[in-house]
Structures are given as C-alpha cells and as structure tokens.
Enzyme design. Sequence first.
Site, PDB file in Angstrom:
ATOM      1  CE  LYS A 113      -4.278  -1.605   2.161  1.00  0.00           C
ATOM      2  NZ  LYS A 113      -5.238  -1.379   3.243  1.00  0.00           N
ATOM      3  CE  LYS A 199      -5.603  -8.111  -1.667  1.00  0.00           C
ATOM      4  NZ  LYS A 199      -5.809  -7.958  -0.267  1.00  0.00           N
ATOM      5  CE  LYS A 202     -13.731  -3.570   1.117  1.00  0.00           C
ATOM      6  NZ  LYS A 202     -13.386  -3.283   2.530  1.00  0.00           N
TER       7      LYS A 202
HETATM    8  P1  AMP Z   1     -10.906  -5.706   3.110  1.00  0.00           P
HETATM    9  O1  AMP Z   1     -11.481  -5.624   1.729  1.00  0.00           O
HETATM   10  O2  AMP Z   1      -9.433  -5.505   3.098  1.00  0.00           O
HETATM   11  O3  AMP Z   1     -11.634  -4.873   4.124  1.00  0.00           O
HETATM   12  O4  AMP Z   1     -11.089  -7.208   3.570  1.00  0.00           O
HETATM   13  C1  AMP Z   1     -12.197  -7.716   4.275  1.00  0.00           C
HETATM   14  C2  AMP Z   1     -12.171  -9.222   4.311  1.00  0.00           C
HETATM   15  O5  AMP Z   1     -12.287  -9.754   3.001  1.00  0.00           O
HETATM   16  C3  AMP Z   1     -10.863  -9.820   4.878  1.00  0.00           C
HETATM   17  O6  AMP Z   1     -11.174 -10.976   5.620  1.00  0.00           O
HETATM   18  C4  AMP Z   1     -10.095 -10.187   3.647  1.00  0.00           C
HETATM   19  O7  AMP Z   1      -9.188 -11.235   3.878  1.00  0.00           O
HETATM   20  C5  AMP Z   1     -11.206 -10.618   2.705  1.00  0.00           C
HETATM   21  N1  AMP Z   1     -10.812 -10.409   1.305  1.00  0.00           N
HETATM   22  C6  AMP Z   1     -10.529  -9.225   0.702  1.00  0.00           C
HETATM   23  N2  AMP Z   1     -10.218  -9.422  -0.607  1.00  0.00           N
HETATM   24  C7  AMP Z   1     -10.298 -10.759  -0.823  1.00  0.00           C
HETATM   25  C8  AMP Z   1     -10.093 -11.591  -1.978  1.00  0.00           C
HETATM   26  N3  AMP Z   1      -9.750 -11.093  -3.163  1.00  0.00           N
HETATM   27  N4  AMP Z   1     -10.264 -12.928  -1.827  1.00  0.00           N
HETATM   28  C9  AMP Z   1     -10.623 -13.453  -0.628  1.00  0.00           C
HETATM   29  N5  AMP Z   1     -10.832 -12.724   0.485  1.00  0.00           N
HETATM   30  C10 AMP Z   1     -10.673 -11.389   0.402  1.00  0.00           C
END
Ligand code: AMP
Length: 335
Positions: A113, A199, A202
């Site tokens: 990041k 991956k 967002k």
């Molecule tokens: P975040 O989007 O960083 O707030 O992530 C929230 C949750 O979603 C966390 O448990 C991450 O590990 C999961 N997560 C985010 N992106 C992915 C992805 N591409 N594949 C699987 N899990 C994800």
Amino acid sequence: MGKQRILSGVQPTGNYHLGNYLGAIRNWVEAQSEYDNFFCVVDLHAITVPHNPAELAANTYTLAALYLACGLDLEYSTIFVQSHIPAHSELTWLFNCITPMNWLTDMIQFKEKSERQGENVSVGLLDYPVLMAADILLYKADKVPVGEDQKQHLELTRDIVNRFNHQFAKPENPVLKLPDPLIRKEGARVMSLVDGTKKMSKSDPSELSRINLLDPPDAIAKKIKKCKTDLVRGLTFDDPERPECNNLLTLYMLLAGKTKEEVAVECQDMGWGQFKPLLTETTINALKPIQEKYQQVMDDKGYLESVLRDGREKAQAIANQTLTQVKAAMGYSLP
Ligand code: AMP
Ligand code: TRP
C-alpha cells in the site's frame, strides 16, 4: 464449556466484492451458530488511507446492512462499529509501545500500500496491524475468519500476545488470549477478473476487475463478458498456466454451491462461450437474495441504528473489561 468466540471485520471503504463475500462474510454466516460471534465494521482502519468523510459515513451503514443482508443472524452474532468503542483506540496505543517498529515495516500489505501511495503514507497505515490486534484481543477471540491476505496480520497479533503476556503476566495467568486464523481453502483468494494473478480488491482502479455485491444484473453480465480468459478449450482447475480459468471455475463452484468434482466434470468440455453465460446466471441468482435483503434493511434506518446500538452495548462491556485488565497489568490503576 461455552462456545468459542469469533471476531472479524471488514473496512467500510465501499466496493464490497465477491472476494469479501466468499473469502470472509459467507464463512462467518455459515459457521455462526457454532460460535459466539462479534463482527465489526472497522471504520478506524478505513482512514489509514486518504478518505472522504461523507463517503465514510455512508459506507459504514452500507456495510452494516450488508452484514445483515448476507445472513448474519442477531441470535448468534453481534454487529458493531469499531469507532463506537473507544477501547479499540486506547488499546492500540498501549500495544504501540510494546511493538517493535520493524514488525510493522515488514508487513507485506504495508509495503504494497505504501508503494502505491508514494509520499503520502500516514503513521496510521503503518500502525494498522496493531489496531487490528487490538480489535481481536479486546474480545479474547479464539478464532478470526479472514481471507488469505490477512494471515500475516494474524501472526503479528499472536506475536503481540506472546510479548505482552511475557512482559506483563505470569505464565499461569496470561492476560491476552492467543487467537487462531480461520482461513478456508476455497474462496480464500478470489482473483481479479482482468488479471488472474492479482487478488480482487476494493481499491483496484478498474471496475471490471471485480464483481461488487450490489452490482445490478446488467453490470455483472458485462463484467463477466469482458473478463480475461484464454484460448484453451475445456476448463480445468489448478492449472498454473491458467489462473483465470481456475478463478472463474472456483467462483462458479462456490456461487452454485457445487463440489469441485461436480464442476470439473460439468465444465471439462466447455468453451468460454458456453461457460460465461452459466457463470453470469449463477452469480446474478446468488446475489439476488442478498440485494433484496439489503434494500429492506436500508429502507429501515431506525432498525439498522438499533442493531448497531445494541451491538455497541454488548461489545463495549467485553472490550472495557479486557482493557481494564491490560491496563492493570501494565501498572495503571483507577483510584
Ligand atoms: P478488506 O477488503 O481488506 O476490508 O477485507 C475484508 C475481508 O475480506 C478480509 O477478511 C479479507 O481477507 C477478505 N478479502 C478481501 N479481498 C479478498 C479476496 N480477493 N479474496 C478473498 N478474500 C478477500
Ligand atoms: N485488516 C482487515 C482487512 O483489511 C480488516 C480487519 C480489521 C479485521 N480488524 C480486524 C479482520 C479484526 C479480522 C479481525 O481485511
């Protein structure tokens, strides 16, 4: 013996996508009756990158509503907002003072990041995993269900537990509890639709890279139509030369609720022209009930607010108790 406790969270930064659902929220829902669950909207984490206040407020409600829409049941799960409970910030400060700097500069997510942001990197971004440790440890969580990308943050949390207990508690009477990550193999890493080696995220600038949980059917159809594939006929899992193929088959498997073996047989002779409409229909059907429930919840703001108020009360009682124990162990006392 009581149920084990689960804690997890998602940042209210918008664009909630299939990775968040399949890697995290869906797994929370499936296991919720077996555990005592706490699910947090981690809005303090959301300001570790530059943010817009109005969007933060809106995204916080949207995410809490999505938690309910995806099937979290208040009989088993407490839903709350991180910033409503000051103990999260306070415990972060206490942990900051026992966390070596290089533990944080070594974190992969920080490196990635901060590289993307150039000069504009805040202390908060560096400190992000310590706040996450505070989230988990305040509730003495046994298990933390997350996607694969959070594994290193869980290891740091465990390091903080060991260091704290070693410095401030007796071995026979530890203050903090060691949590375990709960990472499901399937769905732990949902990949981008435009590059099967990255991956789904967002913050990817390309809207085509992800399917959002609130995407209308025509947007889903368009994204799947345009997604990256390859020139090989016949679809197979686990071919390292075909990351997109593996990702799309995995999405189909999870969203259709089928086993890997079933999908492998069903799709072995298919071309993309046949598979893409199937994946499109499956995705639209899987998201439809979530989108409908989401709309119902959002139409009743009063209800959503009452859920978050109740959540705050329940979570706060536990969090404050742990904070008091930690402070006492460190030498702070209330007169
Ligand atoms: P975040 O989007 O960083 O707030 O992530 C929230 C949750 O979603 C966390 O448990 C991450 O590990 C999961 N997560 C985010 N992106 C992915 C992805 N591409 N594949 C699987 N899990 C994800
Ligand atoms: N860092 C997590 C993510 O980006 C979100 C998060 C914050 C979290 N606090 C947490 C996840 C506590 C699990 C437990 O995905």
